[in-house]
Write a protein that holds these residues in place. Sequence first.
Motif, short mmCIF file in Angstrom:
data_model
loop_
_atom_site.label_atom_id
_atom_site.label_comp_id
_atom_site.label_asym_id
_atom_site.label_seq_id
_atom_site.Cartn_x
_atom_site.Cartn_y
_atom_site.Cartn_z
N VAL A 163 -6.20 -0.78 -4.65
CA VAL A 163 -5.77 -1.42 -3.40
C VAL A 163 -4.39 -2.03 -3.58
CG1 VAL A 163 -6.26 -3.33 -1.82
CG2 VAL A 163 -8.12 -1.83 -2.58
N ARG A 164 -4.16 -2.68 -4.71
CA ARG A 164 -2.87 -3.32 -4.95
C ARG A 164 -1.73 -2.31 -4.88
NH1 ARG A 164 -3.67 -4.86 -9.96
NH2 ARG A 164 -4.69 -6.81 -9.34
N PRO A 169 2.59 -3.85 -0.63
CA PRO A 169 3.95 -3.52 -1.08
C PRO A 169 4.20 -3.86 -2.55
CG PRO A 169 3.97 -5.57 0.15
CD PRO A 169 2.57 -5.05 0.24
N TYR A 170 3.15 -3.94 -3.34
CA TYR A 170 3.27 -4.35 -4.74
C TYR A 170 4.27 -3.49 -5.52
CZ TYR A 170 1.85 -5.22 -9.59
OH TYR A 170 1.83 -5.51 -10.94
N ASP A 171 4.14 -2.17 -5.42
CA ASP A 171 5.03 -1.29 -6.17
C ASP A 171 6.49 -1.47 -5.73
OD1 ASP A 171 2.83 -0.40 -7.47
OD2 ASP A 171 2.81 1.62 -6.60
N ARG A 172 6.69 -1.64 -4.43
CA ARG A 172 8.06 -1.84 -3.93
C ARG A 172 8.65 -3.13 -4.48
NH1 ARG A 172 9.73 -4.74 0.21
NH2 ARG A 172 7.65 -4.88 1.16
N LEU A 173 7.82 -4.17 -4.55
CA LEU A 173 8.29 -5.44 -5.10
C LEU A 173 8.73 -5.27 -6.56
CD1 LEU A 173 5.62 -7.90 -3.63
CD2 LEU A 173 8.00 -7.62 -2.90
N LEU A 174 7.95 -4.52 -7.31
CA LEU A 174 8.32 -4.28 -8.71
C LEU A 174 9.64 -3.53 -8.80
CD1 LEU A 174 4.91 -3.24 -10.35
CD2 LEU A 174 6.02 -5.47 -10.40
N GLY A 189 -3.51 -12.06 -1.41
CA GLY A 189 -4.24 -12.23 -0.15
C GLY A 189 -4.54 -10.90 0.52
N ALA A 190 -3.57 -10.00 0.51
CA ALA A 190 -3.77 -8.70 1.14
C ALA A 190 -4.82 -7.90 0.39
CB ALA A 190 -2.44 -7.93 1.18
N VAL A 191 -4.78 -7.97 -0.94
CA VAL A 191 -5.77 -7.25 -1.74
C VAL A 191 -7.16 -7.79 -1.45
CG1 VAL A 191 -6.61 -6.82 -4.09
CG2 VAL A 191 -4.16 -6.66 -3.59
N LEU A 195 -10.61 -5.91 -0.03
CA LEU A 195 -11.87 -5.93 -0.79
C LEU A 195 -13.00 -6.53 0.05
CD1 LEU A 195 -10.74 -7.01 -4.39
CD2 LEU A 195 -11.11 -4.71 -3.48
N GLU A 196 -12.72 -7.60 0.76
CA GLU A 196 -13.76 -8.22 1.57
C GLU A 196 -14.19 -7.31 2.71
OE1 GLU A 196 -12.20 -11.97 2.81
OE2 GLU A 196 -12.39 -12.88 0.81
#
Length: 212
Positions: A163-164, A169-174, A189-191, A195-196
């Motif tokens: 999910v991350r 946008p996790y990869d873009r942030l990296l 929070g988005a992840v 999941l919920e």
Amino acid sequence: MCRRGPLGLLVLEAGRPRCLDCADLGHLVFLPRGDTALTRRAREESGLSAVVVRFHRRRGRYERQGVLVEEDALTRAEARCLADAEARARRRARDAARRAVEDVRFTAAFAAEIRRLFPGCPEERAAAIAGHAGLRGSGRVGRSAAGRALSRGAVTAAVRAAVRHVDTPYDRLLMEGVPRNEARARVTGAVQAVLEHWATDLNTGRRKGGGT
């Protein structure tokens, strides 16, 4: 000095060089060093053999170059090594087929456990997550002892990681140079929201608790 026959290889007898014919070794063939199994078997098959060395002037020592063995013995040794190579190839093929079957079964079981813990997760996503997490030799969570045991923690970790990377946008942030810990904090929070959502059975509306 012996002057008969080729002088490429000589035998020292009582400090005097002899050609192979004079040393009664002329019927042998030279097997260069390099293939340990072939050399060992050729010497086993050969009634007569001799080690070939060369003096290395700079290093000040004799270094092994290969062996002299009977030609028929070398032929038999090569046949034995070829048979072994074919047997190893067949064994590798059997092992590869067995591992492929095991991987298919494990991936299916991992995907089924994802769906059990996260009934709202689409089947195709569950299959993709399981295939990625359980890739043999990847070192990912699915290949860990906990992952192979289908523990709740390992399965949840695999889903959270997927999910991350896919849904935030996790990869873009990296790629923008954001430190990994900070990037993870930004998308937590988005992840958790995904999941919920996935932890809720869409048919009953009940939470499975897989996102905790």
